[in-house]
Design an enzyme around this catalytic site. Sequence first.
Site, PDB file in Angstrom:
ATOM      1  N   HIS A   1      -2.886   0.923   8.406  1.00 14.33           N
ATOM      2  CA  HIS A   1      -3.662  -0.044   7.617  1.00 14.33           C
ATOM      3  C   HIS A   1      -2.667  -0.576   6.584  1.00 14.33           C
ATOM      4  CE1 HIS A   1      -6.561  -1.931   5.016  1.00 14.33           C
ATOM      5  NE2 HIS A   1      -6.317  -1.099   4.037  1.00 14.33           N
TER       6      HIS A   1
ATOM      7  N   ARG B   1       0.832  -1.203   0.000  1.00 15.68           N
ATOM      8  CA  ARG B   1       0.000   0.000   0.000  1.00 15.68           C
ATOM      9  C   ARG B   1       0.873   1.263   0.000  1.00 15.68           C
ATOM     10  NH1 ARG B   1      -2.313  -3.622   3.519  1.00 15.68           N
ATOM     11  NH2 ARG B   1      -4.427  -4.327   3.055  1.00 15.68           N
TER      12      ARG B   1
ATOM     13  N   ARG C   1     -11.321  -8.614   9.964  1.00 15.05           N
ATOM     14  CA  ARG C   1     -10.606  -9.831   9.544  1.00 15.05           C
ATOM     15  C   ARG C   1     -10.064 -10.569  10.773  1.00 15.05           C
ATOM     16  NH1 ARG C   1      -7.619  -6.598   4.633  1.00 15.05           N
ATOM     17  NH2 ARG C   1      -9.091  -7.189   2.993  1.00 15.05           N
TER      18      ARG C   1
ATOM     19  N   ASP D   1      -9.404  -4.415   8.799  1.00 17.32           N
ATOM     20  CA  ASP D   1      -8.410  -5.356   9.334  1.00 17.32           C
ATOM     21  C   ASP D   1      -8.903  -5.958  10.661  1.00 17.32           C
ATOM     22  OD1 ASP D   1      -5.700  -3.874   7.809  1.00 17.32           O
ATOM     23  OD2 ASP D   1      -7.526  -2.750   8.213  1.00 17.32           O
TER      24      ASP D   1
HETATM   25  P1  NAD Z   1     -10.555   0.777  -8.955  1.00 15.55           P
HETATM   26  O1  NAD Z   1      -9.420   0.989  -9.905  1.00 15.55           O
HETATM   27  O2  NAD Z   1     -11.512  -0.344  -9.222  1.00 15.55           O
HETATM   28  O3  NAD Z   1     -11.413   2.119  -8.825  1.00 15.55           O
HETATM   29  C1  NAD Z   1     -10.853   3.378  -8.679  1.00 15.55           C
HETATM   30  C2  NAD Z   1     -11.772   4.337  -9.395  1.00 15.55           C
HETATM   31  O4  NAD Z   1     -11.313   5.669  -9.121  1.00 15.55           O
HETATM   32  C3  NAD Z   1     -11.793   4.154 -10.924  1.00 15.55           C
HETATM   33  O5  NAD Z   1     -13.119   3.883 -11.370  1.00 15.55           O
HETATM   34  C4  NAD Z   1     -11.266   5.503 -11.446  1.00 15.55           C
HETATM   35  O6  NAD Z   1     -11.876   5.894 -12.670  1.00 15.55           O
HETATM   36  C5  NAD Z   1     -11.629   6.431 -10.294  1.00 15.55           C
HETATM   37  N1  NAD Z   1     -10.874   7.683 -10.300  1.00 15.55           N
HETATM   38  C6  NAD Z   1      -9.571   7.899 -10.616  1.00 15.55           C
HETATM   39  N2  NAD Z   1      -9.291   9.219 -10.522  1.00 15.55           N
HETATM   40  C7  NAD Z   1     -10.414   9.842 -10.145  1.00 15.55           C
HETATM   41  C8  NAD Z   1     -10.747  11.207  -9.876  1.00 15.55           C
HETATM   42  N3  NAD Z   1      -9.839  12.178  -9.987  1.00 15.55           N
HETATM   43  N4  NAD Z   1     -12.009  11.495  -9.499  1.00 15.55           N
HETATM   44  C9  NAD Z   1     -12.949  10.532  -9.405  1.00 15.55           C
HETATM   45  N5  NAD Z   1     -12.689   9.211  -9.645  1.00 15.55           N
HETATM   46  C10 NAD Z   1     -11.438   8.881 -10.010  1.00 15.55           C
HETATM   47  O7  NAD Z   1      -9.894   0.589  -7.500  1.00 15.55           O
HETATM   48  P2  NAD Z   1     -10.612  -0.047  -6.222  1.00 15.55           P
HETATM   49  O8  NAD Z   1     -10.354  -1.516  -6.164  1.00 15.55           O
HETATM   50  O9  NAD Z   1     -12.010   0.476  -6.136  1.00 15.55           O
HETATM   51  O10 NAD Z   1      -9.738   0.609  -5.039  1.00 15.55           O
HETATM   52  C11 NAD Z   1      -9.822   1.995  -4.784  1.00 15.55           C
HETATM   53  C12 NAD Z   1      -8.894   2.375  -3.642  1.00 15.55           C
HETATM   54  O11 NAD Z   1      -9.388   1.813  -2.420  1.00 15.55           O
HETATM   55  C13 NAD Z   1      -7.466   1.865  -3.809  1.00 15.55           C
HETATM   56  O12 NAD Z   1      -6.560   2.852  -3.368  1.00 15.55           O
HETATM   57  C14 NAD Z   1      -7.440   0.670  -2.881  1.00 15.55           C
HETATM   58  O13 NAD Z   1      -6.126   0.328  -2.460  1.00 15.55           O
HETATM   59  C15 NAD Z   1      -8.294   1.207  -1.750  1.00 15.55           C
HETATM   60  N6  NAD Z   1      -8.788   0.226  -0.780  1.00 15.55           N
HETATM   61  C16 NAD Z   1      -8.797   0.619   0.511  1.00 15.55           C
HETATM   62  C17 NAD Z   1      -9.233  -0.256   1.490  1.00 15.55           C
HETATM   63  C18 NAD Z   1      -9.240   0.189   2.934  1.00 15.55           C
HETATM   64  O14 NAD Z   1      -9.571  -0.586   3.840  1.00 15.55           O
HETATM   65  N7  NAD Z   1      -8.851   1.428   3.202  1.00 15.55           N
HETATM   66  C19 NAD Z   1      -9.656  -1.548   1.148  1.00 15.55           C
HETATM   67  C20 NAD Z   1      -9.662  -1.898  -0.186  1.00 15.55           C
HETATM   68  C21 NAD Z   1      -9.206  -1.001  -1.164  1.00 15.55           C
END
Ligand code: NAD
Length: 316
Positions: free
Chosen positions: A179, A92, A155, A152
């Site tokens: 995280h 991450r 989990r 987490d």
């Molecule tokens: P993804 O690629 O499926 O979706 C990301 C989306 O963001 C895309 O549809 C993209 O078009 C959009 N995007 C990009 N730039 C943008 C902008 N300027 N304005 C609006 N939308 C924009 O990715 P995902 O699997 O949905 O993951 C998203 C994020 O969430 C990642 O950083 C991932 O690591 C994180 N995540 C966090 C947790 C947590 O517990 N914090 C858990 C899972 C995933």
Amino acid sequence: MTERRTPTLAIVGAGAVGSTMAYAALMRGAVRRVVLHDVNAAKVRAEVLDIAHGIQFMPMGEIDGSDDVSICAGADIVAVTAGAKQKPGQTRLELAEATVALTRTIMPSLVQVAPDAVYIMVTNPVDVVTYAAMKVSGLPPTQLFGSGTVLDSSRLRWLVATEVGVSVHNVHAYIAGEHGDSEIPLWSSASVGGVPLLEWERQTGQLDAATRARIATEVVTSAYQIIEGKGATNYAVALAVARIVESIVRDERRVLPVSTLLQGWQGIDDVCMSVPTVVHRGGPGERLAVPLSEDERVALIRSADQIRSVARNLGF
Ligand code: NAD
């Protein structure tokens, strides 16, 4: 947060996480109205239509979406999931540079249209992104926080519950810190059905040190396993954020390990990371003074140092 008859959750990023979050929030009745914003107009329209076609089978709800950020205007809660996802094997923290740059771009326009919203950052590395978003937006630490280790911790609870054969609802245990890879299970304050977890080990022989170490490793590596298998983690994170949203909208005062700006918590300063925190209508409230073993305290300080150094390297 201002009182409205129809609390609105705006979700930025309609990818795997954002769109599942919209689905989860509506399915649970966490909010009545969800709006999705994504720069990919075709994607956001498709996700909105697909969810809207199922509204008949959900608690009463509404969904709308747009590639124009003004769809988020007046939202009560803004959850930010926009950004590149982790590639298989990528940590991450390696994602940090790209997502922090994105944070600089999107936060000012969001704050312009939704200045009173409570902001929940979800994009990874969530602790660094939360700190950067706070600095870029100028929002107070009470109005912006990260989803942190709520996922987490769920989990961890599931693994402990499975190991000892009780309902996951009767396991109380938190993951604190980053995280990510330096996160720490707070074993010394964990309990199963009111029995302190370390006492549970004395009584039953279950959850010995080797088993606890295996569970801790499984928590840290589970996201990598899921990403390897299906490209993204989406269901559990969506439910975790829906739970945070409920605690805000319903003023539940749930204790959740969200990522907030720590100032003097157990000697830790000027870093966003997760510790058990009361989440209420206004956002994050008191951080609990959880009793820590010496090992836990040292590991939390190390985790804080690691997050802080990534933020500093990126100019925050
Ligand atoms: P993804 O690629 O499926 O979706 C990301 C989306 O963001 C895309 O549809 C993209 O078009 C959009 N995007 C990009 N730039 C943008 C902008 N300027 N304005 C609006 N939308 C924009 O990715 P995902 O699997 O949905 O993951 C998203 C994020 O969430 C990642 O950083 C991932 O690591 C994180 N995540 C966090 C947790 C947590 O517990 N914090 C858990 C899972 C995933």
